[in-house]
Write a protein that holds these residues in place. Structure first.
Motif, PDB file in Angstrom:
ATOM      1  N   GLY A 157      34.887  39.538  -9.560  1.00 43.61           N
ATOM      2  CA  GLY A 157      33.974  38.630  -8.864  1.00 43.61           C
ATOM      3  C   GLY A 157      33.553  37.421  -9.680  1.00 43.61           C
ATOM      4  N   PRO A 158      32.578  36.644  -9.162  1.00 40.53           N
ATOM      5  CA  PRO A 158      31.908  36.837  -7.884  1.00 40.53           C
ATOM      6  C   PRO A 158      32.821  36.460  -6.714  1.00 40.53           C
ATOM      7  N   PHE A 159      33.035  37.456  -5.819  1.00 41.59           N
ATOM      8  CA  PHE A 159      33.918  37.237  -4.674  1.00 41.59           C
ATOM      9  C   PHE A 159      33.475  36.016  -3.852  1.00 41.59           C
ATOM     10  N   CYS A 160      32.153  35.789  -3.794  1.00 43.02           N
ATOM     11  CA  CYS A 160      31.638  34.735  -2.904  1.00 43.02           C
ATOM     12  C   CYS A 160      32.205  33.364  -3.268  1.00 43.02           C
ATOM     13  N   LEU A 161      32.597  33.187  -4.523  1.00 39.68           N
ATOM     14  CA  LEU A 161      33.096  31.860  -4.921  1.00 39.68           C
ATOM     15  C   LEU A 161      34.476  31.578  -4.337  1.00 39.68           C
ATOM     16  N   TYR A 162      35.064  32.617  -3.736  1.00 41.42           N
ATOM     17  CA  TYR A 162      36.328  32.384  -3.043  1.00 41.42           C
ATOM     18  C   TYR A 162      36.109  31.463  -1.835  1.00 41.42           C
ATOM     19  N   ASN A 163      34.890  31.512  -1.251  1.00 41.56           N
ATOM     20  CA  ASN A 163      34.593  30.722  -0.043  1.00 41.56           C
ATOM     21  C   ASN A 163      34.255  29.302  -0.455  1.00 41.56           C
ATOM     22  N   ARG A 164      35.243  28.438  -0.394  1.00 42.51           N
ATOM     23  CA  ARG A 164      35.024  27.099  -0.939  1.00 42.51           C
ATOM     24  C   ARG A 164      34.647  26.071   0.116  1.00 42.51           C
TER      25      ARG A 164
END
Ligand code: UDP
Length: 499
Positions: A254-261
């Protein structure tokens, strides 16, 4: 040999590995696992997410994005177990956030076990067995399915390694079952962590849930490794100790959320937002950098009116600009609606109240947001840290008290609002936080020019920078994912039938 003759005789490259992902249907568990599925697919692996119809409908946005990006990600929809009716669950309840009666929690988890048969049928129907099952820690029923199918299994554990290490160590010493209500220091931790019966670790640890917890612990023992939504530069010491205590690989990706660009990806997480992302962005664009405090208590915690009022008055008294997300169920009565409208009129342009589901990532990633009052769910906490935003910590239950300790004592990015005991999920008359506590903690976090708060912000931004680097090519989480995919590609090649 010529190039042609080499290529004519060398075996074809092994196919990409196939991961079957089985989330627990609760937003705090499903959202990161969907991110994980997209990450795997973006890196060339095939990812299949097993979900029931209500949850599949919520994932439509994420699924559409995957189709447009031509990612090898599929949503495998299986019916919610028919045993739900016999167990007394209302029709259509397929996610923990839909439960409104405490009596339905335990049956919900029992009924989930009946997803073993559809999972097994799905695996059998595949032309070749998948490379690996990644299932939520609580989905212990996947262990038998994986064993019978001869498929390796990793468990995904939602919280930080700091928390999971506390849980393992406390369990190893039998501390959670002790009858007295004394404090104890969690053994085997690299730092001193003191807990009470109210704040101690232990998922599924309530009386009457022992068999489920035992099954989850056993499934953890027999798994081939763990996947955790964290990164090395955040908690390397705890990750190393957790891996040693577990005795199996821990993949920190992670942080997995940083995949959402992009904006669409940020808005498609969990539910469809109840407010247009553009409206939020326009409002934030008019605010100074790091000036806005964002307030959201996650997908489950619900406040009774008298405590909702304390939050609202506290934000008003703090004098800071704020975005406050309230649940529709919290503002259902005319009395509360009237009170909220009056508050909105008083704070005017300084406060924005969102009723329902907010695009949290879009908010946290905006330069104007300088603080987050959070219930310390691990996803919210990590999303904040990943965007360099310090936090006011207000744990409600479960792992949240130890997430608070990590943020405040270890990372130095949090100001506690000052709670010492958990509240009931659906609002609690016994909650002890006042408007004064809220205003004080928000001011302490947001006031610039104070050495303490400037240092907190500096540290948060530093972690945010490290988080970003971890997810980039060459970063620890990026490379860990490369290795994970590679090891299952090799395993697939090894298991392939002889030509
Ligand atoms: N979330 C969101 N909008 C909301 C409320 C929550 O996008 O209005 C997301 C949030 O970004 C996080 C998840 O829901 O990814 C909540 O998970 P967390 O672990 O923080 O708390 P839980 O809901 O499990 O208590």
């Amino acid at each position: 040999p010529t190039l042609e003759s080499v290529s004519a005789t060398s075996p074809p490259p092994p196919p990409p590995p196939h991961f079957v992902i089985v989330p627990l249907p609760a937003q705090g568990h499903t959202i990161p696992m969907v991110d994980l599925a997209r990450l795997l697919a973006e890196r060339g692996a095939r990812a299949s997410l097993l979900v029931t119809p209500v949850n599949a409908a919520r994932l439509r946005g994420a699924a559409d994005l995957a189709v447009r990006a031509e990612l090898p990600l599929e949503i495998v929809e299986v019916p919610f177990p028919p045993s739900a009716a016999d167990a007394g669950l209302p029709p259509g309840v397929e996610n923990v956030d839909q439960i409104t009666d405490y009596a339905h929690f335990r049956p919900f988890f029992d009924v989930m076990r009946d997803l073993a048969a559809p999972l097994e049928a799905y695996l059998r129907a595949l032309p070749a067995p998948p490379s690996c099952i990644i299932s939520d820690w609580s989905n212990s029923w996947t262990a038998g399915v994986a064993r019978r199918a001869g498929v390796p299994r990793l468990f995904f554990h939602g919280p930080s390694c700091f928390y999971s290490l506390c849980d393992l160590n406390a369990a190893a010493h039998g501390l959670q079952q002790q009858a007295d209500d004394d404090r104890y220091v969690v053994p085997g931790m690299p730092v001193r962590v003191e807990v009470t019966k109210d704040t101690q670790p232990g998922f599924l640890n309530s009386p009457g849930w022992e068999d489920l917890r035992d099954a989850a612990m056993e499934a953890m023992r027999t798994a081939d490794g763990a996947v955790v939504n964290t990164f090395l530069d955040l908690e390397d010491e705890f990750i190393a100790c957790y891996e040693a205590a577990l005795g199996k690989p821990v993949w920190t990706l992670g942080p997995f959320c940083l995949y959402n660009r992009d904006a669409d990806a940020m808005a498609s997480r969990g539910n469809t937002p109840d407010v247009a992302q553009s409206a939020i962005t326009t409002w934030l664009d008019a605010m100074d950098t790091d000036s806005v405090i964002y307030v959201n208590f996650g997908s489950l915690a619900r406040k009774v009116p008298k405590y909702l009022f304390e939050v609202g008055h506290g934000l008003e008294d703090s004098g800071k600009p704020f975005i406050w997300v309230v649940k529709v169920s919290e503002v259902a009565t005319p009395e509360v609606q009237e009170w909220l409208s009056a508050l909105e009129a008083r704070v005017a342009a300084r406060g924005l109240v969102v009723r329902g589901w907010a695009p949290q990532l879009a908010i946290l990633s905006h330069r104007a947001v300088g603080g987050f009052v959070t219930h310390c769910g691990w996803n919210s906490m990590l999303e904040s840290i990943a965007h360099g935003v310090p936090v006011v910590t207000w744990p409600h239950f479960s792992d949240q008290f130890l997430n608070e300790r990590l943020a405040v004592d270890v990372l130095g990015v949090g100001v506690p609002v000052g709670v010492t005991a958990p509240v009931l999920l659906f609002g609690d008359e016994a909650m002890a936080v006042t408007r004064g506590d809220v205003a004080r903690a928000v001011s302490k976090l947001m006031d610039s020019g104070e050495a303490e708060s400037d240092e907190r912000r500096r540290k948060a931004k530093e972690y945010g920078e490290k988080a970003r680097r971890a997810m980039e090519k060459g970063g620890s989480s990026y490379e860990s994912l490369t290795q994970l995919i590679h090891s299952f590609t090799l395993q697939g090649a090894k298991n392939a039938p002889e030509q």
